[in-house]
Design a protein around this motif. Structure first.
Motif, PDB file in Angstrom:
ATOM      1  N   PHE A 140     -35.493 132.457  39.459  1.00 56.93           N
ATOM      2  CA  PHE A 140     -35.601 131.194  38.728  1.00 56.93           C
ATOM      3  C   PHE A 140     -36.884 131.157  37.905  1.00 56.93           C
ATOM      4  O   PHE A 140     -36.897 130.712  36.757  1.00 56.93           O
ATOM      5  N   LEU A 141     -37.959 131.684  38.481  1.00 56.65           N
ATOM      6  CA  LEU A 141     -39.246 131.693  37.795  1.00 56.65           C
ATOM      7  C   LEU A 141     -39.206 132.576  36.554  1.00 56.65           C
ATOM      8  O   LEU A 141     -39.620 132.163  35.472  1.00 56.65           O
ATOM      9  N   THR A 142     -38.717 133.818  36.710  1.00 56.40           N
ATOM     10  CA  THR A 142     -38.733 134.770  35.593  1.00 56.40           C
ATOM     11  C   THR A 142     -37.654 134.489  34.563  1.00 56.40           C
ATOM     12  O   THR A 142     -37.814 134.848  33.392  1.00 56.40           O
ATOM     13  N   SER A 143     -36.556 133.854  34.960  1.00 56.90           N
ATOM     14  CA  SER A 143     -35.440 133.636  34.041  1.00 56.90           C
ATOM     15  C   SER A 143     -35.476 132.274  33.344  1.00 56.90           C
ATOM     16  O   SER A 143     -34.926 132.141  32.249  1.00 56.90           O
ATOM     17  N   ILE A 144     -36.085 131.273  33.961  1.00 56.86           N
ATOM     18  CA  ILE A 144     -36.070 129.921  33.406  1.00 56.86           C
ATOM     19  C   ILE A 144     -37.471 129.426  33.059  1.00 56.86           C
ATOM     20  O   ILE A 144     -37.759 129.077  31.906  1.00 56.86           O
ATOM     21  N   ILE A 145     -38.353 129.411  34.038  1.00 57.42           N
ATOM     22  CA  ILE A 145     -39.674 128.815  33.836  1.00 57.42           C
ATOM     23  C   ILE A 145     -40.543 129.654  32.907  1.00 57.42           C
ATOM     24  O   ILE A 145     -41.132 129.137  31.949  1.00 57.42           O
ATOM     25  N   MET A 146     -40.652 130.964  33.169  1.00 53.62           N
ATOM     26  CA  MET A 146     -41.520 131.822  32.364  1.00 53.62           C
ATOM     27  C   MET A 146     -41.132 131.856  30.889  1.00 53.62           C
ATOM     28  O   MET A 146     -41.999 131.744  30.017  1.00 53.62           O
TER      29      MET A 146
END
Length: 257
Positions: free
Chosen positions: A29-35
């Protein structure tokens, strides 16, 4: 024919497994959406008023570079997942099931493709809110989709190769850090003319630059340089073929030990 159909069905099953694992993994979720969202906001906010390359707004200029950078971030997750399957004994468990073991790699590549297209959508939506206004026609949108798919496959098979050859998940993640740096060392964020001599020479001839230049021209509805477009496609196809072949070869060697 039945063998090929079986392999594709097994790869789809493995893709579903990988998607479920990604759904439960906060790093995904972090690497695909937030970052991706944060990268667009930070680059445009920090450098948008300072850099004006080729009379193009900075948000329009950096779209291809941010896309490739985010693909690299997502691919590092794939490298770690592949390595965990191998070093954690999951491949040995799959060997007891009536599936093609090679489909495990196919599942990771398919999952990576789905996840990276989601990332691309996040980047483009964030860019639109920041002022990105593409002028591509249907033909150029098709070219953009082809380039995105080719780049994603290249990064995905490279991540599989790194995952197969690394000794640990930490090692796989560390090795991929070098790959993530490539979009920065290109024309993705600053023009080549603004770089020092040796760095500009490297950026001009590395694979990411022709892909970025072609994608940028297509997004903005500018005339395409056919030679640059062909070079970008050849780089992607060639690298995908090399990494796919090497991944399969080292995978068979490693699981036979």
């Amino acid at each position: 024919m039945k063998s090929e159909t079986k392999r594709y069905q097994d790869s789809l099953t493995m893709m579903k497994r990988c998607l479920l694992l990604s759904k439960r993994n906060p790093d995904t979720f972090l690497t695909s959406i937030i970052m991706p969202f944060l990268m667009m906001v930070l680059f445009v906010s920090l450098f948008g008023k300072l850099i004006h390359p080729e009379n193009i707004s900075y948000v329009n200029y950096i779209i291809p570079g941010v896309l490739l950078q985010c693909f690299g971030q997502c691919a590092s997750v794939t490298a770690v997942s592949v390595n965990r399957d191998i070093t954690g004994g999951m491949i040995s468990r799959f060997s007891t099931l009536p599936i093609k073991r090679i489909s495990v790699l196919g599942g990771h590549v398919l999952e990576s493709t789905v996840r990276n297209f989601l990332t691309a959508a996040v980047v483009l939506i964030a860019a639109v809110f920041l002022g990105f206004r593409p002028s591509a026609g249907p033909g150029k949108w098709l070219l953009i989709l082809v380039l995105l798919l080719e780049v994603i496959l290249t990064f995905s098979w490279l991540s599989v190769f790194i995952g197969v050859t690394s000794n640990s998940p930490e090692g796989a993640s560390s090795l991929f850090t070098l790959v993530i740096a490539l979009p920065y060392l290109s024309s993705g964020f600053v023009p080549l003319d603004a770089m020092p001599g040796p760095l500009a020479a490297f950026a001009r001839y590395q694979p990411m630059t022709p892909v970025i230049e072609t994608m940028r021209s297509a997004f903005l509805g500018m005339p395409l340089d056919i030679e640059t477009a062909m070079i970008s496609l050849l780089w992607c196809i060639g690298l995908t073929a090399v990494f796919c072949f090497c991944s399969l070869m080292f995978f068979r060697k490693r699981i036979s030990q």
